[in-house]
Design an enzyme around this catalytic site. Structure first.
Site, PDB file in Angstrom:
ATOM      1  N   SER A  12      10.392   2.216  -9.915  1.00  0.00           N
ATOM      2  CA  SER A  12       9.531   2.680  -9.306  1.00  0.00           C
ATOM      3  C   SER A  12       9.544   3.509  -8.543  1.00  0.00           C
ATOM      4  O   SER A  12      10.181   3.971  -7.240  1.00  0.00           O
ATOM      5  CB  SER A  12       9.115   1.002  -8.358  1.00  0.00           C
ATOM      6  OG  SER A  12       8.260   1.306  -7.111  1.00  0.00           O
ATOM      7  N   HIS A  37       7.492   3.216 -13.676  1.00  0.00           N
ATOM      8  CA  HIS A  37       6.517   2.447 -12.879  1.00  0.00           C
ATOM      9  C   HIS A  37       5.551   2.960 -12.065  1.00  0.00           C
ATOM     10  O   HIS A  37       6.323   3.536 -11.361  1.00  0.00           O
ATOM     11  CB  HIS A  37       7.576   0.713 -12.400  1.00  0.00           C
ATOM     12  CG  HIS A  37       6.740   0.095 -12.415  1.00  0.00           C
ATOM     13  ND1 HIS A  37       5.639  -1.416 -12.703  1.00  0.00           N
ATOM     14  CD2 HIS A  37       6.444  -0.148  -9.962  1.00  0.00           C
ATOM     15  CE1 HIS A  37       5.634  -2.032 -11.762  1.00  0.00           C
ATOM     16  NE2 HIS A  37       5.769  -1.204 -10.964  1.00  0.00           N
ATOM     17  N   ASP A  39       2.883   2.941  -9.322  1.00  0.00           N
ATOM     18  CA  ASP A  39       2.415   2.263  -8.649  1.00  0.00           C
ATOM     19  C   ASP A  39       1.001   2.418  -8.051  1.00  0.00           C
ATOM     20  O   ASP A  39       1.293   3.293  -7.115  1.00  0.00           O
ATOM     21  CB  ASP A  39       3.129   1.108  -7.353  1.00  0.00           C
ATOM     22  CG  ASP A  39       4.301  -0.219  -8.260  1.00  0.00           C
ATOM     23  OD1 ASP A  39       4.122  -0.913  -8.359  1.00  0.00           O
ATOM     24  OD2 ASP A  39       5.736   0.327  -7.190  1.00  0.00           O
ATOM     25  N   MET A  41      -1.865   1.774  -4.972  1.00  0.00           N
ATOM     26  CA  MET A  41      -2.135   1.248  -4.223  1.00  0.00           C
ATOM     27  C   MET A  41      -3.941   1.174  -3.811  1.00  0.00           C
ATOM     28  O   MET A  41      -3.742   2.576  -3.652  1.00  0.00           O
ATOM     29  CB  MET A  41      -1.384   0.689  -3.315  1.00  0.00           C
ATOM     30  CG  MET A  41      -0.673   0.041  -3.632  1.00  0.00           C
ATOM     31  SD  MET A  41       0.704  -0.109  -2.464  1.00  0.00           S
ATOM     32  CE  MET A  41       2.901  -1.187  -3.321  1.00  0.00           C
ATOM     33  N   HIS A  70       0.781  -0.130 -12.682  1.00  0.00           N
ATOM     34  CA  HIS A  70       0.880  -0.933 -11.978  1.00  0.00           C
ATOM     35  C   HIS A  70      -0.298  -1.018 -10.978  1.00  0.00           C
ATOM     36  O   HIS A  70      -0.604  -0.429  -9.909  1.00  0.00           O
ATOM     37  CB  HIS A  70       1.945  -1.739 -11.622  1.00  0.00           C
ATOM     38  CG  HIS A  70       1.622  -3.132 -10.916  1.00  0.00           C
ATOM     39  ND1 HIS A  70       2.888  -3.529  -9.894  1.00  0.00           N
ATOM     40  CD2 HIS A  70       1.119  -4.185 -10.559  1.00  0.00           C
ATOM     41  CE1 HIS A  70       2.541  -4.788  -8.891  1.00  0.00           C
ATOM     42  NE2 HIS A  70       1.329  -4.862  -9.685  1.00  0.00           N
ATOM     43  N   MET A  72      -1.924  -2.354  -8.487  1.00  0.00           N
ATOM     44  CA  MET A  72      -3.003  -2.803  -7.175  1.00  0.00           C
ATOM     45  C   MET A  72      -4.372  -2.592  -6.098  1.00  0.00           C
ATOM     46  O   MET A  72      -4.328  -1.379  -5.396  1.00  0.00           O
ATOM     47  CB  MET A  72      -1.798  -3.126  -5.894  1.00  0.00           C
ATOM     48  CG  MET A  72      -0.606  -4.001  -6.305  1.00  0.00           C
ATOM     49  SD  MET A  72       0.983  -3.659  -5.899  1.00  0.00           S
ATOM     50  CE  MET A  72       1.568  -2.177  -6.744  1.00  0.00           C
ATOM     51  N   MET A 141       5.023 -11.164  -9.711  1.00  0.00           N
ATOM     52  CA  MET A 141       5.410 -10.517  -8.921  1.00  0.00           C
ATOM     53  C   MET A 141       6.446 -11.557  -7.131  1.00  0.00           C
ATOM     54  O   MET A 141       6.173 -12.436  -7.023  1.00  0.00           O
ATOM     55  CB  MET A 141       3.999 -10.250  -7.863  1.00  0.00           C
ATOM     56  CG  MET A 141       2.987  -8.810  -8.093  1.00  0.00           C
ATOM     57  SD  MET A 141       4.050  -7.351  -8.168  1.00  0.00           S
ATOM     58  CE  MET A 141       5.034  -6.930  -6.866  1.00  0.00           C
ATOM     59  N   GLY A 146       2.318  -4.515  -2.252  1.00  0.00           N
ATOM     60  CA  GLY A 146       1.451  -4.114  -1.016  1.00  0.00           C
ATOM     61  C   GLY A 146       2.552  -2.452  -0.514  1.00  0.00           C
ATOM     62  O   GLY A 146       2.362  -1.823  -0.160  1.00  0.00           O
ATOM     63  N   ASP A 179       8.930  -7.802 -10.063  1.00  0.00           N
ATOM     64  CA  ASP A 179       8.864  -6.757  -8.882  1.00  0.00           C
ATOM     65  C   ASP A 179       8.540  -6.967  -8.254  1.00  0.00           C
ATOM     66  O   ASP A 179       7.669  -7.784  -7.221  1.00  0.00           O
ATOM     67  CB  ASP A 179       7.338  -5.799  -9.955  1.00  0.00           C
ATOM     68  CG  ASP A 179       6.974  -5.022  -8.818  1.00  0.00           C
ATOM     69  OD1 ASP A 179       8.003  -4.530  -8.252  1.00  0.00           O
ATOM     70  OD2 ASP A 179       6.041  -4.769  -8.879  1.00  0.00           O
ATOM     71  N   GLY A 180       9.387  -6.472  -7.158  1.00  0.00           N
ATOM     72  CA  GLY A 180       9.925  -6.756  -6.010  1.00  0.00           C
ATOM     73  C   GLY A 180      11.183  -7.063  -5.366  1.00  0.00           C
ATOM     74  O   GLY A 180      11.450  -8.273  -5.665  1.00  0.00           O
ATOM     75  N   GLY A 201      12.759  -0.605  -7.023  1.00  0.00           N
ATOM     76  CA  GLY A 201      12.209   0.778  -6.161  1.00  0.00           C
ATOM     77  C   GLY A 201      12.922   1.442  -5.638  1.00  0.00           C
ATOM     78  O   GLY A 201      14.550   2.388  -6.225  1.00  0.00           O
TER      79      GLY A 201
END
Ligand code: DX5
Ligand code: ZN
Length: 223
Positions: A12, A37, A39, A41, A70, A72, A141, A146, A179-180, A201
Protein backbone atom coordinates in the site's frame (compact mmCIF):
# COMPACT_ATOMS: atom_id res chain seq x y z
CA UNK A 1 -9.61 -31.07 -3.86
CA UNK A 2 -8.93 -27.36 -3.89
CA UNK A 3 -5.99 -26.32 -6.04
CA UNK A 4 -3.08 -24.61 -4.32
CA UNK A 5 -3.73 -20.89 -4.46
CA UNK A 6 -1.17 -18.34 -5.55
CA UNK A 7 -0.66 -15.80 -2.79
CA UNK A 8 -0.01 -12.22 -3.77
CA UNK A 9 1.54 -9.19 -2.07
CA UNK A 10 -0.04 -5.77 -2.63
CA UNK A 11 2.08 -3.03 -1.01
CA UNK A 12 0.00 0.00 0.00
CA UNK A 13 1.62 3.21 -1.21
CA UNK A 14 -0.13 5.13 1.55
CA UNK A 15 2.96 4.34 3.63
CA UNK A 16 5.44 5.29 0.89
CA UNK A 17 7.65 8.38 0.97
CA UNK A 18 5.67 10.68 -1.33
CA UNK A 19 8.76 12.69 -2.00
CA UNK A 20 10.16 9.58 -3.67
CA UNK A 21 6.99 7.87 -4.77
CA UNK A 22 8.24 6.74 -8.19
CA UNK A 23 11.42 5.34 -6.71
CA UNK A 24 9.53 3.50 -3.94
CA UNK A 25 7.16 1.93 -6.48
CA UNK A 26 10.03 0.79 -8.71
CA UNK A 27 11.62 -0.81 -5.69
CA UNK A 28 8.54 -2.88 -4.74
CA UNK A 29 8.09 -3.83 -8.39
CA UNK A 30 11.64 -5.04 -8.96
CA UNK A 31 11.82 -6.87 -5.66
CA UNK A 32 8.80 -9.02 -6.50
CA UNK A 33 5.51 -7.45 -5.36
CA UNK A 34 2.54 -8.64 -7.44
CA UNK A 35 -0.04 -5.86 -7.10
CA UNK A 36 0.18 -2.19 -6.12
CA UNK A 37 -2.43 -1.14 -3.54
CA UNK A 38 -3.62 2.42 -4.13
CA UNK A 39 -5.69 3.89 -1.27
CA UNK A 40 -8.01 6.73 -2.19
CA UNK A 41 -9.68 8.47 0.79
CA UNK A 42 -12.29 11.20 0.54
CA UNK A 43 -12.43 12.69 4.05
CA UNK A 44 -16.11 11.70 4.19
CA UNK A 45 -16.50 7.92 4.09
CA UNK A 46 -13.30 7.85 6.15
CA UNK A 47 -11.97 10.74 8.27
CA UNK A 48 -8.78 11.30 6.30
CA UNK A 49 -7.88 12.42 2.76
CA UNK A 50 -5.08 10.72 0.82
CA UNK A 51 -4.71 11.42 -2.91
CA UNK A 52 -6.70 11.03 -6.10
CA UNK A 53 -6.67 10.87 -9.87
CA UNK A 54 -3.60 13.00 -10.76
CA UNK A 55 -1.37 10.80 -8.59
CA UNK A 56 -2.74 7.55 -10.02
CA UNK A 57 -2.33 8.87 -13.56
CA UNK A 58 1.29 9.87 -12.95
CA UNK A 59 2.39 6.62 -11.34
CA UNK A 60 0.62 4.64 -14.08
CA UNK A 61 3.00 6.15 -16.63
CA UNK A 62 5.97 4.76 -14.73
CA UNK A 63 4.73 1.36 -13.62
CA UNK A 64 3.55 -1.84 -15.25
CA UNK A 65 2.19 -3.31 -12.02
CA UNK A 66 -1.37 -4.48 -11.49
CA UNK A 67 -3.11 -1.46 -9.94
CA UNK A 68 -5.36 -2.53 -7.07
CA UNK A 69 -7.30 0.66 -6.32
CA UNK A 70 -9.11 0.76 -2.97
CA UNK A 71 -11.76 3.48 -2.94
CA UNK A 72 -12.63 4.62 0.59
CA UNK A 73 -15.05 7.07 -0.92
CA UNK A 74 -18.76 7.76 -0.45
CA UNK A 75 -20.82 7.00 -3.59
CA UNK A 76 -17.77 5.89 -5.61
CA UNK A 77 -19.94 5.37 -8.68
CA UNK A 78 -19.43 9.10 -9.35
CA UNK A 79 -15.71 8.60 -9.97
CA UNK A 80 -15.43 5.17 -11.58
CA UNK A 81 -15.06 6.33 -15.16
CA UNK A 82 -12.19 8.62 -14.28
CA UNK A 83 -10.46 6.12 -12.01
CA UNK A 84 -10.64 3.49 -14.77
CA UNK A 85 -9.23 5.98 -17.27
CA UNK A 86 -6.33 6.65 -14.88
CA UNK A 87 -5.26 3.04 -15.39
CA UNK A 88 -6.80 1.01 -12.56
CA UNK A 89 -6.85 -2.75 -13.17
CA UNK A 90 -9.06 -3.57 -10.20
CA UNK A 91 -11.36 -1.13 -8.44
CA UNK A 92 -12.61 -2.00 -4.96
CA UNK A 93 -15.55 -0.17 -3.43
CA UNK A 94 -17.07 -0.38 0.04
CA UNK A 95 -20.42 -2.03 0.49
CA UNK A 96 -21.20 0.55 3.19
CA UNK A 97 -20.46 3.46 0.84
CA UNK A 98 -22.75 2.62 -2.09
CA UNK A 99 -26.42 3.32 -2.42
CA UNK A 100 -26.65 0.73 -5.20
CA UNK A 101 -23.90 -1.84 -4.65
CA UNK A 102 -24.88 -4.08 -7.58
CA UNK A 103 -24.97 -1.23 -10.08
CA UNK A 104 -21.63 0.11 -8.83
CA UNK A 105 -19.98 -3.31 -9.30
CA UNK A 106 -21.55 -3.71 -12.75
CA UNK A 107 -20.29 -0.31 -13.79
CA UNK A 108 -16.71 -1.23 -12.78
CA UNK A 109 -16.85 -4.25 -15.05
CA UNK A 110 -18.45 -2.29 -17.89
CA UNK A 111 -15.43 0.00 -17.71
CA UNK A 112 -13.19 -3.02 -18.33
CA UNK A 113 -11.80 -3.34 -14.80
CA UNK A 114 -12.06 -6.15 -12.29
CA UNK A 115 -14.49 -5.42 -9.47
CA UNK A 116 -13.69 -5.64 -5.77
CA UNK A 117 -16.08 -5.38 -2.84
CA UNK A 118 -14.87 -4.43 0.63
CA UNK A 119 -16.40 -4.53 4.08
CA UNK A 120 -15.44 -2.73 7.28
CA UNK A 121 -14.82 -4.72 10.48
CA UNK A 122 -18.37 -4.24 11.81
CA UNK A 123 -20.17 -5.41 8.65
CA UNK A 124 -21.22 -9.09 8.68
CA UNK A 125 -19.37 -11.18 6.07
CA UNK A 126 -22.68 -12.61 4.89
CA UNK A 127 -23.76 -9.17 3.70
CA UNK A 128 -21.68 -9.71 0.53
CA UNK A 129 -23.42 -12.95 -0.38
CA UNK A 130 -26.06 -11.47 -2.66
CA UNK A 131 -23.36 -9.79 -4.76
CA UNK A 132 -21.16 -12.87 -5.30
CA UNK A 133 -21.68 -13.06 -9.08
CA UNK A 134 -20.72 -9.40 -9.42
CA UNK A 135 -17.24 -9.19 -7.91
CA UNK A 136 -13.79 -10.71 -8.56
CA UNK A 137 -12.21 -9.89 -5.21
CA UNK A 138 -13.49 -9.61 -1.66
CA UNK A 139 -11.54 -7.26 0.60
CA UNK A 140 -11.87 -7.85 4.33
CA UNK A 141 -10.68 -4.83 6.30
CA UNK A 142 -8.68 -5.96 9.31
CA UNK A 143 -8.60 -2.43 10.77
CA UNK A 144 -11.09 0.43 10.69
CA UNK A 145 -10.34 2.01 7.28
CA UNK A 146 -8.88 5.49 7.23
CA UNK A 147 -5.29 5.28 8.40
CA UNK A 148 -2.18 3.19 7.88
CA UNK A 149 -0.09 1.83 10.74
CA UNK A 150 -2.91 0.44 12.92
CA UNK A 151 -2.97 -2.87 14.76
CA UNK A 152 -4.81 -5.79 13.17
CA UNK A 153 -8.13 -6.57 14.86
CA UNK A 154 -8.04 -10.14 16.22
CA UNK A 155 -11.56 -10.99 14.98
CA UNK A 156 -10.19 -10.68 11.42
CA UNK A 157 -8.98 -14.31 11.46
CA UNK A 158 -12.47 -15.65 12.02
CA UNK A 159 -13.91 -13.26 9.45
CA UNK A 160 -11.39 -14.47 6.87
CA UNK A 161 -12.28 -18.10 7.56
CA UNK A 162 -15.94 -17.27 7.14
CA UNK A 163 -15.25 -15.38 3.90
CA UNK A 164 -13.11 -18.20 2.50
CA UNK A 165 -15.92 -20.64 3.18
CA UNK A 166 -18.42 -18.40 1.43
CA UNK A 167 -16.17 -17.96 -1.62
CA UNK A 168 -15.48 -21.68 -1.81
CA UNK A 169 -19.18 -22.33 -2.27
CA UNK A 170 -19.63 -19.57 -4.83
CA UNK A 171 -18.44 -21.79 -7.68
CA UNK A 172 -16.38 -18.86 -8.96
CA UNK A 173 -12.75 -17.91 -8.57
CA UNK A 174 -12.82 -14.89 -6.30
CA UNK A 175 -9.71 -13.53 -4.63
CA UNK A 176 -9.74 -12.89 -0.89
CA UNK A 177 -7.77 -9.82 0.13
CA UNK A 178 -7.01 -8.53 3.60
CA UNK A 179 -5.93 -5.00 4.50
CA UNK A 180 -4.68 -3.36 7.67
CA UNK A 181 -2.07 -4.17 10.28
CA UNK A 182 -0.40 -7.04 8.41
CA UNK A 183 3.18 -7.71 9.49
CA UNK A 184 5.82 -10.36 8.83
CA UNK A 185 4.88 -11.78 12.24
CA UNK A 186 1.16 -12.28 11.61
CA UNK A 187 1.08 -12.91 7.83
CA UNK A 188 1.41 -16.70 8.08
CA UNK A 189 -1.67 -16.98 10.32
CA UNK A 190 -3.52 -14.60 8.00
CA UNK A 191 -2.74 -16.84 5.01
CA UNK A 192 -3.76 -19.85 6.99
CA UNK A 193 -7.14 -18.21 7.69
CA UNK A 194 -7.71 -18.11 3.92
CA UNK A 195 -6.47 -14.79 2.50
CA UNK A 196 -4.64 -14.87 -0.81
CA UNK A 197 -3.93 -11.18 -1.45
CA UNK A 198 -2.03 -9.46 1.34
CA UNK A 199 -1.99 -5.68 1.60
CA UNK A 200 0.87 -4.23 3.63
CA UNK A 201 1.75 -0.57 4.01
CA UNK A 202 4.02 0.19 6.96
CA UNK A 203 5.48 -3.32 7.01
CA UNK A 204 6.76 -2.84 3.44
CA UNK A 205 7.70 0.85 3.27
CA UNK A 206 9.25 1.33 6.73
CA UNK A 207 12.90 0.28 6.70
CA UNK A 208 14.48 -1.55 3.79
CA UNK A 209 11.78 -1.87 1.14
CA UNK A 210 13.41 -4.56 -1.03
CA UNK A 211 14.28 -6.64 1.98
CA UNK A 212 10.74 -6.33 3.32
CA UNK A 213 9.19 -7.38 0.00
CA UNK A 214 11.54 -10.36 -0.28
CA UNK A 215 10.76 -11.43 3.30
CA UNK A 216 7.02 -11.22 2.60
CA UNK A 217 7.43 -13.15 -0.66
CA UNK A 218 9.22 -15.96 1.16
CA UNK A 219 6.47 -16.09 3.78
CA UNK A 220 3.79 -16.04 1.07
CA UNK A 221 5.41 -18.87 -0.84
CA UNK A 222 6.00 -20.92 2.29
CA UNK A 223 2.30 -21.21 2.86
C1 DX5 B 1 -6.26 1.67 5.63
C2 DX5 B 1 -5.81 1.41 4.21
C3 DX5 B 1 -4.70 0.43 4.16
C4 DX5 B 1 -3.43 0.90 4.85
C5 DX5 B 1 -2.67 -0.30 5.31
O1 DX5 B 1 -7.44 2.37 5.65
O2 DX5 B 1 -6.86 0.89 3.43
O3 DX5 B 1 -4.44 -0.02 2.86
O4 DX5 B 1 -2.62 1.68 4.03
O5 DX5 B 1 -1.57 0.13 6.03
P1 DX5 B 1 -0.86 -0.78 7.14
O6 DX5 B 1 -0.34 -1.99 6.44
O7 DX5 B 1 0.21 0.12 7.64
O8 DX5 B 1 -1.90 -1.11 8.18
ZN1 ZN C 1 -6.39 -0.18 1.50
Amino acid sequence: MEEKRKNRLSPSILAADFNRLGENIREVETSGADFLHVDVMDGDFVPSISFGMPVIRSIRRESGMFFDVHLMVREPIRYLKEIAACGADLITVHLEACEDVAETLREIRRLGCQAGLSIKPATPVLAVREYLPLFDLLLIMSVEPGFGGQKLLPESYERLREARELLLHSGREILLEVDGGITKENVSSILEAGADVIVAGSAVFRGNISENVRDFRRLLEGN
